[in-house]
Design an enzyme around this catalytic site. Structure first.
Site, PDB file in Angstrom:
ATOM      1  CE  LYS A   1      24.857  46.363  10.530  1.00 14.57           C
ATOM      2  NZ  LYS A   1      25.956  45.549  11.044  1.00 14.57           N
TER       3      LYS A   1
ATOM      4  CE  LYS B   1      27.762  46.719  18.683  1.00 13.79           C
ATOM      5  NZ  LYS B   1      28.724  45.998  17.844  1.00 13.79           N
TER       6      LYS B   1
ATOM      7  CB  THR C   1      28.204  47.009  14.085  1.00 11.30           C
ATOM      8  OG1 THR C   1      27.895  46.255  12.899  1.00 11.30           O
ATOM      9  CG2 THR C   1      27.249  48.193  14.178  1.00 11.30           C
TER      10      THR C   1
END
Length: 288
Positions: A168, A236, A93
């Site tokens: 995502k 994150k 990601t």
């Protein structure tokens, strides 16, 4: 296929194992060589001590590493050693920006890069039930799909390079809101003195039902958070989301708020707790 897999952590190791079990010729790489060696021993596959050696002549190079900088480093090292026309699939990601950069770099060297972040967590990786959202060249993705299918239940092409990462981000925005709602629901039920098992039975069969409720209600009630997707990782990811929103103008008030709630969980010592630990923050305040 002749495949290299870089990043044999909690997600990458089982994903690479599924490839081996499906009969692919897989070489593993991990920055911590002992992890790669242990994975190779467990699976009967090979490992390489460097990215360059792992990538030598492979048709499909898959990575699942930590962040943008890790992706840049691994892809830059791997590219010159891959077979002509090879496909790179990145399950990390990251930002959409780095995905576009890597796609351009790969194309300039006669290869193709697919940004393909996943959803489903460690359990999805272990059970081969991940959902993949992919950006990049559709033909390149089609070439990689037989391999990706070994650990995926769904693969969706979302558009040009970066589209997988943007999708995502949508996923993480939705999860952040749902988990905060679940935390507050658990907290309210406890403060109200309700039987939390009975509450779950009453509300989980209607419109309030969600994966988070089904899998995290009972553990959140017990204050159990030592598993699943870590708060550090979620922060994150939400950082990537909020950076992108500053660029594209999206208004993400709730997401920004939940990110700050996760910062409070980190301060409580919950950096490695599961994301459902938002409930711990409310339980802690109740005690205070």
């Amino acid at each position: 296929m002749k495949i290299a897999f870089a990043g044999l952590g909690v997600m990458g190791a089982p994903m690479a194992r599924h490839l081996v079990n499906a009969g692919h010729d897989v070489t593993g790489f991990n920055r911590t060589t002992a992890k790669a060696q242990a994975w190779a021993t467990a699976t009967g596959a090979r490992f390489a001590p460097t990215v360059a050696q792992a990538a030598q002549g492979v048709e499909l190079f898959i990575l699942c590493v930590g962040n943008d900088d890790d992706v840049r480093a691994v892809v830059t090292e791997a590219l010159p050693h891959l077979a002509a026309g090879a496909v790179i699939v990145d399950h990390t990601t990251t930002s959409a920006k780095v995905a576009r950069e890597m796609a351009e770099m790969a194309q300039a060297q006669g290869r193709r890069f697919i940004d393909a972040p996943v959803s489903g967590g460690q359990a999805g990786a272990e059970n081969g039930q991940l959902s993949v959202m992919a950006g990049g060249d559709a033909d390149a993705l089609a070439r990689a799909e037989p391999a990706l299918n070994t650990y995926s239940k769904a693969i969706k092409h979302m558009g040009p390079a970066g589209s997988g990462q943007l999708t995502k981000m949508v996923n993480q925005i939705a999860i952040a809101g749902v988990v905060q709602g679940l935390a507050e629901a658990v907290h309210f039920a406890q403060v109200a003195g309700l039987d939390t098992d009975a509450v779950y039975e009453a509300v989980s069969k209607g419109a309030a039902q969600s994966w988070q409720m089904d899998n995290r209600w009972k553990t959140a009630v017990k204050g159990e958070f030592e598993f699943g997707f870590a708060v550090d990782w979620m922060r994150k990811d939400l950082g990537l989301v909020l950076d992108e929103a500053r660029t594209n103008g999206a208004i993400l008030s709730q997401t920004a708020l939940v990110d700050q709630f996760y910062a409070e969980v980190q301060a409580m010592g919950g950096a490695r707790w599961d994301t459902s630990s938002l409930a711990a923050r409310l339980q802690d305040r109740k005690k205070a």
